[in-house]
Motif scaffolding. Structure first.
Motif, PDB file in Angstrom:
ATOM      1  N   MET A  18       0.834  -1.196   0.000  1.00  0.00           N
ATOM      2  CA  MET A  18       0.000   0.000   0.000  1.00  0.00           C
ATOM      3  C   MET A  18       0.876   1.257   0.000  1.00  0.00           C
ATOM      4  SD  MET A  18      -3.165  -0.074  -0.300  1.00  0.00           S
ATOM      5  CE  MET A  18      -4.785  -0.663   0.052  1.00  0.00           C
ATOM      6  N   LEU A  66       3.906   1.543  -0.953  1.00  0.00           N
ATOM      7  CA  LEU A  66       4.655   1.625  -2.204  1.00  0.00           C
ATOM      8  C   LEU A  66       3.761   2.129  -3.333  1.00  0.00           C
ATOM      9  CD1 LEU A  66       7.569   0.909  -2.313  1.00  0.00           C
ATOM     10  CD2 LEU A  66       7.001  -1.237  -3.389  1.00  0.00           C
ATOM     11  N   VAL A  67       2.552   1.587  -3.396  1.00  0.00           N
ATOM     12  CA  VAL A  67       1.626   2.046  -4.434  1.00  0.00           C
ATOM     13  C   VAL A  67       1.357   3.536  -4.248  1.00  0.00           C
ATOM     14  CG1 VAL A  67      -0.714   1.880  -5.310  1.00  0.00           C
ATOM     15  CG2 VAL A  67       0.530  -0.179  -4.742  1.00  0.00           C
ATOM     16  N   HIS A  68       1.148   3.909  -3.003  1.00  0.00           N
ATOM     17  CA  HIS A  68       0.878   5.325  -2.734  1.00  0.00           C
ATOM     18  C   HIS A  68       2.051   6.200  -3.167  1.00  0.00           C
ATOM     19  CE1 HIS A  68      -0.583   8.875  -0.751  1.00  0.00           C
ATOM     20  NE2 HIS A  68       0.602   9.017  -0.193  1.00  0.00           N
ATOM     21  N   THR A  73       4.263   5.537  -5.409  1.00  0.00           N
ATOM     22  CA  THR A  73       4.373   5.580  -6.865  1.00  0.00           C
ATOM     23  C   THR A  73       3.346   6.548  -7.446  1.00  0.00           C
ATOM     24  OG1 THR A  73       4.298   3.225  -6.491  1.00  0.00           O
ATOM     25  CG2 THR A  73       4.993   3.945  -8.644  1.00  0.00           C
ATOM     26  N   LYS A  74       2.201   6.586  -6.794  1.00  0.00           N
ATOM     27  CA  LYS A  74       1.095   7.405  -7.294  1.00  0.00           C
ATOM     28  C   LYS A  74       1.376   8.885  -7.078  1.00  0.00           C
ATOM     29  CE  LYS A  74      -3.896   7.133  -6.744  1.00  0.00           C
ATOM     30  NZ  LYS A  74      -4.927   6.483  -5.939  1.00  0.00           N
ATOM     31  N   GLU A  82       2.709  12.559  -6.794  1.00  0.00           N
ATOM     32  CA  GLU A  82       3.512  13.425  -7.656  1.00  0.00           C
ATOM     33  C   GLU A  82       3.734  14.755  -6.962  1.00  0.00           C
ATOM     34  OE1 GLU A  82       1.792  13.879 -11.471  1.00  0.00           O
ATOM     35  OE2 GLU A  82       2.554  11.945 -12.174  1.00  0.00           O
ATOM     36  N   PRO A  85       7.123  12.558 -10.663  1.00  0.00           N
ATOM     37  CA  PRO A  85       6.813  11.379  -9.847  1.00  0.00           C
ATOM     38  C   PRO A  85       7.658  11.369  -8.575  1.00  0.00           C
ATOM     39  CG  PRO A  85       7.167  10.758 -12.119  1.00  0.00           C
ATOM     40  CD  PRO A  85       7.546  12.196 -12.012  1.00  0.00           C
ATOM     41  N   LEU A 119       8.642   9.013  -6.645  1.00  0.00           N
ATOM     42  CA  LEU A 119       9.661   7.975  -6.459  1.00  0.00           C
ATOM     43  C   LEU A 119      10.725   8.005  -7.551  1.00  0.00           C
ATOM     44  CD1 LEU A 119       8.300   4.604  -5.161  1.00  0.00           C
ATOM     45  CD2 LEU A 119       9.906   6.161  -4.131  1.00  0.00           C
ATOM     46  N   ALA A 147      10.976   4.806  -9.882  1.00  0.00           N
ATOM     47  CA  ALA A 147       9.754   4.515 -10.631  1.00  0.00           C
ATOM     48  C   ALA A 147       9.162   5.824 -11.090  1.00  0.00           C
ATOM     49  CB  ALA A 147       8.746   3.779  -9.743  1.00  0.00           C
ATOM     50  N   VAL A 200      -5.804  -3.669  -2.264  1.00  0.00           N
ATOM     51  CA  VAL A 200      -4.560  -3.232  -2.904  1.00  0.00           C
ATOM     52  C   VAL A 200      -4.758  -3.122  -4.405  1.00  0.00           C
ATOM     53  CG1 VAL A 200      -2.202  -3.892  -3.448  1.00  0.00           C
ATOM     54  CG2 VAL A 200      -3.026  -4.135  -1.149  1.00  0.00           C
ATOM     55  N   TYR A 208      -6.915  -0.136  -5.386  1.00  0.00           N
ATOM     56  CA  TYR A 208      -6.166   1.112  -5.167  1.00  0.00           C
ATOM     57  C   TYR A 208      -5.172   1.345  -6.298  1.00  0.00           C
ATOM     58  CZ  TYR A 208      -3.453   4.616  -2.672  1.00  0.00           C
ATOM     59  OH  TYR A 208      -2.803   5.768  -2.309  1.00  0.00           O
ATOM     60  N   LEU A 209      -4.483   0.283  -6.657  1.00  0.00           N
ATOM     61  CA  LEU A 209      -3.478   0.427  -7.707  1.00  0.00           C
ATOM     62  C   LEU A 209      -4.144   0.645  -9.059  1.00  0.00           C
ATOM     63  CD1 LEU A 209      -0.538   0.419  -8.395  1.00  0.00           C
ATOM     64  CD2 LEU A 209      -0.571  -2.034  -8.515  1.00  0.00           C
ATOM     65  N   SER A 256      -5.230   4.069  -9.935  1.00  0.00           N
ATOM     66  CA  SER A 256      -4.229   5.116 -10.152  1.00  0.00           C
ATOM     67  C   SER A 256      -3.870   5.269 -11.615  1.00  0.00           C
ATOM     68  CB  SER A 256      -2.960   4.830  -9.369  1.00  0.00           C
ATOM     69  OG  SER A 256      -3.201   3.993  -8.312  1.00  0.00           O
ATOM     70  N   VAL A 263       0.907   4.748 -13.490  1.00  0.00           N
ATOM     71  CA  VAL A 263       1.351   4.372 -12.152  1.00  0.00           C
ATOM     72  C   VAL A 263       1.524   2.862 -12.055  1.00  0.00           C
ATOM     73  CG1 VAL A 263       0.710   4.400  -9.732  1.00  0.00           C
ATOM     74  CG2 VAL A 263       0.285   6.389 -11.146  1.00  0.00           C
ATOM     75  N   ARG A 271       4.768   1.928 -13.676  1.00  0.00           N
ATOM     76  CA  ARG A 271       5.904   2.306 -12.821  1.00  0.00           C
ATOM     77  C   ARG A 271       6.065   1.335 -11.669  1.00  0.00           C
ATOM     78  NH1 ARG A 271       4.279   8.518 -12.243  1.00  0.00           N
ATOM     79  NH2 ARG A 271       4.938   9.211 -14.280  1.00  0.00           N
ATOM     80  N   PHE A 272       4.935   1.018 -11.089  1.00  0.00           N
ATOM     81  CA  PHE A 272       4.964   0.138  -9.925  1.00  0.00           C
ATOM     82  C   PHE A 272       5.517  -1.235 -10.305  1.00  0.00           C
ATOM     83  CE2 PHE A 272       2.913  -2.791  -6.966  1.00  0.00           C
ATOM     84  CZ  PHE A 272       3.354  -2.232  -5.785  1.00  0.00           C
ATOM     85  N   THR A 330       7.453  -2.024 -12.792  1.00  0.00           N
ATOM     86  CA  THR A 330       8.889  -2.002 -13.063  1.00  0.00           C
ATOM     87  C   THR A 330       9.649  -2.074 -11.744  1.00  0.00           C
ATOM     88  OG1 THR A 330       8.177  -0.061 -14.274  1.00  0.00           O
ATOM     89  CG2 THR A 330      10.327  -0.955 -14.814  1.00  0.00           C
ATOM     90  N   MET A 331       9.136  -1.361 -10.750  1.00  0.00           N
ATOM     91  CA  MET A 331       9.846  -1.307  -9.484  1.00  0.00           C
ATOM     92  C   MET A 331       9.871  -2.683  -8.820  1.00  0.00           C
ATOM     93  SD  MET A 331       9.425   1.595  -6.698  1.00  0.00           S
ATOM     94  CE  MET A 331       7.711   1.308  -6.518  1.00  0.00           C
TER      95      MET A 331
END
Lengths: 532, 353
Positions: A442, A444-446, A448-449, A451, A456, A458, A462, B115, B118-119, B122, B126, B129-130, B132-133
């Protein structure tokens, strides 16, 4: 101080010129030829405030008005009374530094700025004298951002001195400062600083657009400005770096970012910022790069420790005991066996206690603060274990977490780290490893999201920009950072050329003549790098 | 990104499933299926190349008229939701078997869904990006497997081709399943920037990476367990890791599962995202977030309903698998044929004008 004075006067004059031209078209309250009307108008506008002094001169024919709380008495005498008494000049109007206006509203503004205003009967002319008093502390090193090597100056509460500190470091015509006035009542000066030709014009337009939309009675700190203009106010992560260090601001300006400063606060906001910027410290660039890399890696590890260690521990002792190797199981088991409470409760209590101690220590005067630290940390820590309320392993874990969270160079970020520990502790206490992984996912997703002004948060991880990793996890030698990072969106990519050309030259010219002593860098890395 | 979608639930159980059918020659099946799928991938790429501006759902309406396209799209959405559900169910089962036997099923699914939603909300950028990470985490899985190679015994792979061609081909079928994620390229193609050839290269790289990863997993587990042992271990990778003990941590399989969960979450998110996208284009609205919630909520309810019921799970699995053949393998060729025809038709039409 003479230098500052010049800077002061110069800048104020510029402000004035702008205002004069703004108001040139329509004068709302033109001054009258009768001195009495003018004085009465001013007194009324200030509601007969007691610190507004009206000094009648020339037997009632002219008046000098000023706020005694705002002007510097010494300057007032030096620039106005002394020349008059000595008879060097005929009247007040001959004093060279006077600026004139016919607008009473402008006179009000300049009075509030600490100027003295002189008016004469029979004339609409209002002369203003900049005699502002300013009380400044020295440009000391900010106590919350100390470094070992490098510049030890820090910003103060005076905006002009702060800009001076930056201009001294970037002596270039492209360094641009833009003033904004915010707060209907406080009328705070806010400065937007950037380097033209490096900073992205789109970014500037965006910052400008957001700044202009601020409408508030009071803007008294960068925190206000920050919350008005940042992208996502509900995110726990700060989206603008704040710092009190001129060298840090200058470094970021030269990367193409913008700085926002406000009068009355030494804190400067830097936008756009990324997650990794919070983990950079000016120290890194003054050390050997090996040491800089090492310390930066430690800092980034501290992020994971600060957020995840208590959760990890709880998950292990309450769900996954089998993870612990055989030799260790007995010790762990014996230390937590006699504790009455479940590990999650233990952890929550201990983390809260640490927060209490920290908060108490900050507000109290230095000597008492230390006492609190000792009483809280040592005495309570020891007693709590002996009383059997908390296991000693838990003390180790919580203490480590607290220390790790303080490793981050940015204070607000470390608070956030400690805040994030709580949900993870709860997740770990209910779902074990699964909970932790989902918690981290969660976060991490946040991240990444998130800005910051279109960059961005991160980056450069990313989206991945391998080239820019040179200044995140590691710090490569400075001569290798030839390009500005992509995340600041600088329009001028190249930051430096071949700075170690001399080495190639040396090798080619002295090829036939072998030197006995080492080249720099080969021998000194060890001794210099261990300073910290 | 494709990699993340593909490496999902499959990786843990794949060696076993393969083994049931093709015995120790499972890895050959895997290799063959990888090669076959490459052809399908190229077909998909050809289709996508012809309509570079459109995503899959828009393409459907283009090819099969408005309503026909919507029906096809809807079937696909159903299929994607079903796959997503399957992931949810398998995930829930795996976690409760290995890590948290007492946690109610709905908690686990709710976590995964939240999760995912939420993802997915986005947006694609996003998500990419996620992914790739977190694909860095695959490296850790890889290293863990690499570690276990020290115990491997190549002899277990012999004799090669013992199972016979027929069995191996059956194994191919089974193996193809694990690659189903590739279909998303058709949907995402129009949204990624780059030249057609570069995209093909990326797609193939991703495919081969996944293939390599699977192959590695399969071979490692085959060489670790003997042919007889394989019959009794449904998740060989986990059992294998369980047997190791590092000086620092004893049960490495728990960490493996934790990292694997990230893979599952990403692959679930992909299905959630594309089904939400499909619904969005069917209903012609801009509110993708709403559909993500709807899909998430629906799969949550159905997942709870099914719970740990193995029979339904198995039925659903086979249903999804069979549907998968149709949707992911045969349909691309139909698409390809259709788009060729329509293109010709348009060309002649254009010439006539």
């Amino acid at each position: 101080m003479g230098f500052f004075k010049r800077l002061f006067f110069g800048d104020h004059k510029r402000l004035h010129d702008r205002q004069l031209s703004d108001n040139a078209e329509e004068v709302k309250y033109p001054s009258s030829t009768k001195l009495e009307d003018n004085v009465n108008y001013l007194l009324e506008e200030f509601h007969n405030s007691s610190d507004l002094k009206v000094r009648i001169m020339k037997k009632g024919n002219s008046a000098l008005i000023y706020f005694e709380s705002l002007v510097d008495k010494g300057k007032l005498y030096d620039s106005i009374f002394t020349p008059l008494e000595e008879g060097k000049i005929e009247g007040v109007n001959d004093i060279p530094i006077a600026k004139v206006t016919y607008n009473l509203e402008e006179a009000i503004d300049s009075l509030l700025r600490g100027h003295a205003v002189h008016m004469e009967d029979g004339s609409r002319l209002i002369s203003q004298f900049a005699v502002t008093a300013s009380f400044n502390r020295a440009v000391d090193e900010p106590i919350n951002e100390r470094i070992v090597r490098g510049a030890h100056s820090g910003f103060v509460e005076n905006l002009l001195i702060n800009i001076n500190l930056i201009r001294k470091r970037i002596e270039h015509r492209d360094l641009t400062v833009k003033y904004y006035k915010f707060g209907k009542y406080t009328d705070t000066n806010v400065a937007l600083i950037y380097v033209e030709g490096i900073a992205d014009p789109e970014l500037l337009a965006e910052v400008d657009r957001r700044l202009i939309s601020i409408s508030s009675d009071m803007v008294h700190s960068p925190g206000y400005v920050g919350e008005f203009i940042e992208d996502n106010t509900f995110s726990p992560f700060p989206q603008m770096l704040n710092t009190e260090r001129p060298d840090r601001v200058v470094g970021n300006l030269m990367e193409g970012r913008v700085a926002i400063m406000s009068e009355g606060s030494p804190t400067t906001l830097i936008a756009p910022s990324t997650f990794f910027m919070f983990y950079q410290a000016p120290d890194d660039y003054n050390m050997r790069w090996w040491a800089g890399t090492f310390i930066r890696l430690i800092r980034l590890t501290s992020f994971i420790i600060a957020v995840g260690l208590p959760a990890f521990y709880i998950a292990i002792v309450s769900f996954h005991f089998e993870v612990i190797p055989d030799d260790l199981v007995l010790q762990v088991k014996s230390s937590i066996n006699n504790i009455a409470y479940p590990p999650i409760l233990e952890a929550l209590v201990m983390v809260v206690i640490i927060e209490l101690i920290r908060e108490a220590g900050i507000r109290l005067p230095q000597p008492i603060g230390q006492t609190i630290g000792i009483v809280g940390g040592l005495v309570i820590g020891d007693a709590v274990v002996r009383a059997g309320l908390v296991s000693n392993l838990m003390i180790i874990v919580v203490a480590l977490t607290a220390i790790a969270s303080f490793v981050v160079p940015s204070n607000e970020f470390s608070t956030i780290l400690r805040l994030l520990t709580f949900p993870l502790i709860v997740l770990a206490g209910t779902l074990g490893f699964i909970g932790i992984i989902f918690g981290f996912l969660m976060i991490l997703v946040h991240l990444t999201k998130l800005e910051s002004f279109g960059t961005p948060y991160l980056s450069p991880v990313a989206p991945l920009t391998i080239k820019d990793l040179k200044d995140t996890f590691i710090r490569v030698p400075i001569y290798m950072m030839k390009e500005r990072p992509k995340d600041s969106r600088a329009i001028k990519k190249e930051a430096q050329g071949e700075s170690r050309e001399w080495k190639h030259n040396e090798q080619s010219t002295q090829f036939t003549k072998p030197k006995t002593d080492d080249l720099p860098g080969a021998s000194s890395s060890g001794s210099d790098g261990e300073v910290n | 990104m494709i990699v993340q979608t593909q490496v999902g639930v499959g990786v843990l159980a794949l060696p076993y499933d393969l083994h049931v059918i093709a015995r120790q020659d499972g890895w050959i099946s895997l290799l063959i299926s990888g090669v076959i799928l490459q052809i399908v991938l190229i077909a998909l790429w050809l289709v996508a190349k012809m309509f570079p501006q459109k995503d899959f759902y828009q393409l459907n309406t283009e090819l099969f008229t408005k309503w026909g396209g919507k029906i096809v799209s809807f079937l696909y959405v159903l299929y994607f939701i079903a796959v997503g559900m399957l992931i949810l169910l398998l995930f829930g089962r795996m976690i409760s078997m290995w890590v948290l036997p007492n946690t109610p099923f709905w908690v686990l699914t709710l976590l995964l869904i939240s999760v995912g939603v939420y993802l997915a909300n986005s947006g694609l950028v996003v998500i990419a990006r996620f992914y790739t990470m977190v694909s860095g985490l695959l490296l850790i899985l890889f290293l863990l497997m690499l570690y276990s190679m020290k115990e491997m015994n190549v002899m277990y792979l012999l004799p090669v081709w013992e199972a016979g061609t027929g069995k191996i081909m059956k194994g191919v079928q089974e193996a193809t399943l694990s690659f189903f994620g590739f279909f998303i390229i058709l949907i995402l193609y129009s949204r990624v920037e780059g030249k057609a050839n570069e995209k093909l290269r990326t797609i193939l790289y991703a495919h081969w990476f996944t293939l390599f990863f699977y192959l590695f997993a399969v071979i490692v587990s085959y060489t670790f367990f003997s042919t007889e042992e394989m019959k009794v271990v449904p998740e060989p990778l986990l059992y294998m890791l369980k047997s190791f003990e590092f000086p620092l941590v004893a049960r490495i399989d728990l960490f493996f599962i934790s990292i694997w969960m990230v893979s599952v979450a990403t692959s679930y998110t992909t299905y959630l995202y594309i089904s939400g996208l499909g619904l969005k284009s069917i209903f012609n609205t801009k509110k993708a977030a709403m559909f993500n919630w709807i899909v998430g909520g629906a799969s949550f309810i159905i997942a709870i309903f099914i719970g740990f019921d193995m029979d339904i799970l198995e039925k659903m699995k086979s249903l999804t698998v069979n549907a998968g053949y149709g949707f992911s393998i045969f349909f691309p060729f139909i698409l390809l044929a259709f788009s060729f025809i329509i293109r010709k038709f348009k060309k002649t039409g254009g010439a006539a004008e």
